[in-house]
Write an enzyme that holds these catalytic residues in place. Structure first.
Site, PDB file in Angstrom:
ATOM      1  N   GLU A 283     -27.724  11.342 -18.852  1.00  6.47           N
ATOM      2  CA  GLU A 283     -28.919  10.512 -19.257  1.00  6.47           C
ATOM      3  C   GLU A 283     -30.080  10.589 -18.400  1.00  6.47           C
ATOM      4  O   GLU A 283     -30.054  10.158 -17.294  1.00  6.47           O
ATOM      5  CB  GLU A 283     -28.913   9.213 -20.017  1.00  6.47           C
ATOM      6  CG  GLU A 283     -27.863   8.868 -21.095  1.00  6.47           C
ATOM      7  CD  GLU A 283     -27.828   7.763 -21.746  1.00  6.47           C
ATOM      8  OE1 GLU A 283     -28.776   6.717 -21.527  1.00  6.47           O
ATOM      9  OE2 GLU A 283     -26.888   7.376 -22.262  1.00  6.47           O
TER      10      GLU A 283
ATOM     11  N   GLU B 246     -21.318   4.160 -20.870  1.00 12.37           N
ATOM     12  CA  GLU B 246     -21.881   3.248 -19.715  1.00 12.37           C
ATOM     13  C   GLU B 246     -20.814   2.001 -19.810  1.00 12.37           C
ATOM     14  O   GLU B 246     -21.309   0.919 -19.606  1.00 12.37           O
ATOM     15  CB  GLU B 246     -23.189   2.842 -19.972  1.00 12.37           C
ATOM     16  CG  GLU B 246     -24.063   4.124 -19.854  1.00 12.37           C
ATOM     17  CD  GLU B 246     -25.631   3.439 -19.935  1.00 12.37           C
ATOM     18  OE1 GLU B 246     -25.824   2.405 -20.534  1.00 12.37           O
ATOM     19  OE2 GLU B 246     -26.459   4.547 -19.724  1.00 12.37           O
TER      20      GLU B 246
END
Ligand SMILES: *[C@@H]1O[C@H](CO)[C@@H](O)[C@H](O)[C@H]1NC(C)=O
Ligand SMILES: *[C@@H]1O[C@H](CO)[C@@H](O)[C@H](O)[C@H]1NC(C)=O
Ligand SMILES: *[C@@H]1O[C@H](CO)[C@@H](O)[C@H](O)[C@H]1NC(C)=O
Ligand SMILES: *[C@@H]1O[C@H](CO)[C@@H](O)[C@H](O)[C@H]1NC(C)=O
Ligand SMILES: *[C@@H]1O[C@H](CO)[C@@H](O)[C@H](O)[C@H]1NC(C)=O
Length: 610
Positions: free
Chosen positions: A263, A176
Site C-alpha cells: 500500500e 496488517e
C-alpha cells in the site's frame, strides 16, 4: 475447453484463457518463468456501480497499471449468515473477468478482515451474535465463519486464478495483522501477534486457493515480526525503502522474496510505487464504518460516505484528476505504452428541486414493534445490521433524571418525549451531552438510536454491537418495559408511496422528504449524466435516489454532497425520485436538492455539539 463460436470482442479475453504460472524467487515475481513487475493500484469492485466497472478498469489500464488490487467485503457478500449475495456490485467474479479483458491482473485481498475505511473492517454484523466469538484471534467460532466465507468466495472465483487462465496472481492473508493489539481494561496490551491464528487462517486459504499467499504489514520491526508468517511471502506498506529494510531484516528467510509495496500513500513519486488508491471511493448506503479516535473532543470518528483519498488520480465519478497524468507518465516508464486515456464526458447538473415533507419516520416505518421486552434488545440481537432502532417506553409512574446507558451509549441517540425531540446524546464526543427527562405517568419516551458505523480499526473491535446493549436508566434506576422497532431502511417504499404533505413542527421526529427530477439531457453513456447531489437546510440524514441508498450527509461535514451516478437514474424522459430522511427537520425551512458538477467540502458547527 471447446469454443464453437467466437466474436472478435471475445478475442482479447480468449488469448488470456491459458494456464499460466505465477511464482517468485528472491528477486522477482515470475509470470510463466519471466520476471514480472507488478504495477498495481487499488480498486474495490463493491465500491463502484457495476455498470461502470469496465470504464474504471479502462482508466486503470490507461494509467499504465498492469494489476488491480481488490479488497472484498465479506459483510456485503453474506448479509445474513449462510445467505449469499453475489449479484450486482457483489459479482466480484465478473469484475475480475472484466479486469482480465482490459489486460489487468488481480491481487485479491479478501480479508476476512480488511479495515479499508469500511463497516467493521468487512465483518458481517451477525458475527457478534455467535456465542464466544472473538475476531482476528485463534477462536473456533470466528475461524468457522471465516472458513465458510473463504470457501464460498473461492468457489465463485476459482477458475479466475492464474493456473486456470484467470487474472488472479496471488492472495493477501489477513490485513496488517501486525498492527492488531489486544488491550485489557487498564490499557495493558496482551495477545495479538497470534501466529496460531494466522497459521489456521493460512490453512483455510491454502485449502481453497491455488495461488501463493502473502502478508502485508507496517514497515517497522514491530509490525513485520508480528504480522509475518513463516513460509508466506512477507510484504510491507508505504515507505518502500524502510519497508524493504524492515522486511529483509525481520521476516524469517522463508518469508523473503521480491519486494512489493503493498500500500502506498501517495506522497510523492517513486519508482517503487506499486500501490495507489486509483480513485476516491464510495461507501454506499450504511457501509461507511468508523474509527476509535480518542482525543479530548472526539472518541468515535465516523467515516464519510465518500472516503477522501485526496491524491487519488481518479475522482469518485471515475474522472481524471491532475495527478492521473503524472502517474501515467511514471508507470508507463516501466510498463511500456498504455492505451489512450478514454474520454469521459463532463458531469451533469440537475436544477434545484423542492423536497416536500411526506411523513414522519415513525408514522411510516414504526407501525408495529419488532419485539417487546423488559430490557432493551440490541440492533444485532434483533437480527438487524444497519440503520436505526427505535426504543419506546411508556412511563408507568412519574420518573425523572438523567438518561444513562449502563454499557455506554452506542453512537447517537435522539431522545423524544411524546413525539417531541428533547435532546441528542452523541457518543462521537468525548464529553457528550446528558439529557434529563421528567416523565409523568403515560408519557412516551422514545430513543432513536443511529448506527453511525462499526469501528474498522483498533485494538478491541470484537464488541461492535449497535442499538442499545444493556439497561437504560433514568436518574440511576433501570427502566423496564421496552418496545423495539427495527428500522434498517433497506427499503423506502413506504416513503415513496406516501403522498404528504406532512406539517413539520419544531422538534419534530425525523421526517421523510420527497422530490423528483428529470434525468439530465446529456446524451451518450450513462456516465455523462453523473452528478453530485447537494441539499439545502439539512442537518443530518440519508439520501435515496430511485430506492438506492447513496449514503449519509451531516452538516458538520466535510461531505456536503453525495455522488449520484447517471446509471442510477431512469432513462431520459422519466422522473427520478429523491427520498431524504432528515433526522432533525427544521420547521418553516424549505429543503431542496440540486445536482452540481463541482463538489465543495466544508464544515459547519454541529447544532448538537456538547
Ligand atoms: C530467498 O532466500 C532465502 C535466504 O537465502 C531462502 O531461505 C529462501 O528460500 C529464498 N526464497 C526463495 C523464494 O527462493
Ligand atoms: C530470479 O529469476 C530470474 C529469471 O529467471 C533471474 O534472472 C534471477 O537471477 C533470479 N533471482 C534469483 C535471486 O535467483
Ligand atoms: C478489550 O477487550 C477485552 C476482552 O474482551 C476486555 O477485557 C477489555 O476490557 C477491553 N479493553 C478496552 C480498553 O475496552
Ligand atoms: C404524553 O402522551 C400521553 C399519552 O397520550 C399522555 O397521557 C400524556 O399526558 C402526554 N404528556 C404530555 C406532557 O403531554
Ligand atoms: C419493500 O417493502 C414493501 C412493503 O413491505 C414490499 O412490498 C416490497 O416488496 C419491498 N421491496 C423490496 C425491493 O424489497
Amino acid at each position: 475447453m471447446r469454443i464453437t463460436s467466437l466474436t472478435t470482442a471475445l478475442l482479447p479475453c480468449l488469448s488470456l484463457v491459458q494456464a499460466s504460472s505465477f511464482t517468485y524467487n528472491n528477486s522477482s515475481f515470475l509470470l510463466n518463468g519471466e520476471p514480472y513487475q507488478i504495477l498495481g493500484g487499488q480498486m474495490d469492485p463493491q465500491r463502484m456501480p457495476y455498470q461502470y466497472w469496465e470504464q474504471r478498469l479502462q482508466m486503470a489500464r490507461a494509467m499504465g497499471l498492469n494489476t488491480v488490487f481488490s479488497y472484498v467485503f465479506w459483510n456485503e457478500l453474506e448479509p445474513k449468515q449462510g445467505q449469499w449475495d453475489f449479484t450486482g456490485r457483489n459479482n466480484v467474479a465478473q469484475f475480475f473477468r472484466l479486469a482480465q479483458q482490459q489486460g489487468l491482473n488481480v491481487v485479491l485481498r479478501p480479508g476476512p478482515y480488511i479495515s479499508a475505511e469500511h463497516e467493521w473492517g468487512g465483518f458481517p454484523s451477525w458475527l457478534s451474535q455467535i456465542p464466544n466469538m472473538a475476531v482476528r484471534q485463534n477462536n473456533a467460532p470466528f475461524l468457522k465463519a471465516s472458513r465458510a466465507y473463504i470457501e464460498r468466495l473461492a468457489s465463485e472465483i476459482h477458475s479466475l486464478q492464474v493456473p486456470y487462465g484467470g487474472p488472479i496472481l496471488m492472495v493477501q492473508l489477513e490485513n496488517e495483522y501486525g498492527s492488531f493489539i489486544l488491550q485489557d481494561a487498564n490499557g495493558k496490551q496482551y495477545g495479538g501477534a497470534d501466529k496460531t491464528y494466522l497459521a489456521a487462517l493460512a490453512d483455510i486459504f491454502k485449502a481453497n486457493f491455488d495461488v501463493f499467499l502473502y502478508t502485508n504489514d507496517g514497515n517497522t520491526e514491530w509490525y513485520v515480526t508480528r504480522g509475518a508468517l513463516n513460509g508466506i511471502l512477507a510484504e510491507t506498506d508505504d515507505s518502500p525503502q524502510q519497508g524493504l529494510e524492515a522486511r529483509n531484516k525481520y521476516a524469517h528467510a522463508s518469508s523473503l522474496g521480491p519486494f512489493l509495496c503493498g500500500e502506498y500513500y501517495m506522497t510523492g513519486e517513486q519508482p517503487l510505487v506499486q500501490f495507489v488508491h486509483v480513485q476516491r471511493v464510495t461507501n454506499w448506503g450504511f457501509q461507511n464504518g468508523a474509527d476509535l479516535y480518542p482525543t479530548k473532543q472526539i472518541q468515535l470518528a465516523t467515516t464519510t460516505t465518500s472516503y477522501s483519498d485526496n491524491a487519488a488520480p481518479l475522482d469518485e465519478s471515475g474522472r481524471v484528476r491532475p495527478s492521473f497524468y503524472k502517474y501515467r507518465e511514471l508507470f508507463t516508464k516501466y510498463s511500456g505504452p498504455a492505451p489512450n486515456v478514454p474520454d469521459v464526458g463532463s458531469m451533469s447538473t440537475v436544477p434545484a428541486l423542492a423536497l416536500e415533507a411526506v411523513g414522519s419516520l415513525f408514522d411510516l416505518e414504526a407501525k408495529t414493534p419488532t419485539a417487546k421486552n423488559a430490557m432493551p434488545i440490541s440492533m444485532d440481537a434483533l437480527g438487524q445490521s444497519y440503520g436505526f432502532v427505535l426504543y419506546e417506553h411508556v412511563a408507568r409512574s412519574p420518573v425523572s433524571g438523567a438518561i444513562g446507558l449502563v454499557n455506554g451509549p452506542r453512537d447517537r441517540i435522539i431522545v423524544l418525549i411524546n413525539g417531541t425531540r428533547s435532546g441528542v446524546i452523541d457518543v462521537s464526543y468525548s464529553k457528550y451531552r446528558t439529557v434529563n427527562v421528567n416523565l409523568a405517568q403515560g408519557d412516551v419516551l422514545q430513543l432513536l438510536v443511529e448506527n453511525l458505523g462499526r469501528v474498522k480499526y483498533g485494538p478491541n473491535i470484537t464488541d461492535q454491537v449497535k442499538g442499545i446493549k444493556g439497561d437504560v436508566t433514568i436518574g440511576g434506576t433501570a427502566v423496564q418495559g421496552w418496545s423495539m422497532y427495527s428500522l434498517p431502511l433497506d427499503n423506502v417504499s413506504a416513503a415513496s408511496s406516501a403522498s404528504g404533505p406532512y406539517a413539520v413542527r419544531a422538534n419534530s421526529p425525523p421526517v421523510f422528504y420527497k422530490g423528483h427530477f428529470n434525468t439530465p439531457s446529456a446524451t451518450g453513456p450513462d456516465i455523462n449524466r453523473d452528478t453530485y447531489l447537494a441539499l439545502t437546510n439539512v442537518i443530518k440524514g440519508v439520501v435515496w435516489v430511485n430506492g438506492i441508498n447513496l449514503g449519509k450527509y451531516w452538516t458538520v461535514g466535510p461531505q456536503q454532497s453525495l455522488y449520484l451516478p447517471g446509471c442510477y437514474m431512469l432513462p431520459p424522459g422519466q422522473l427520478n425520485e429523491v427520498v431524504v430522511l432528515e433526522l432533525e427537520p427544521q420547521a418553516g425551512k424549505s429543503m431542496t436538492a440540486e445536482g452540481i458538477t463541482d463538489r465543495k467540502w466544508f464544515n459547519n458547527p454541529d447544532p448538537d455539539a456538547p
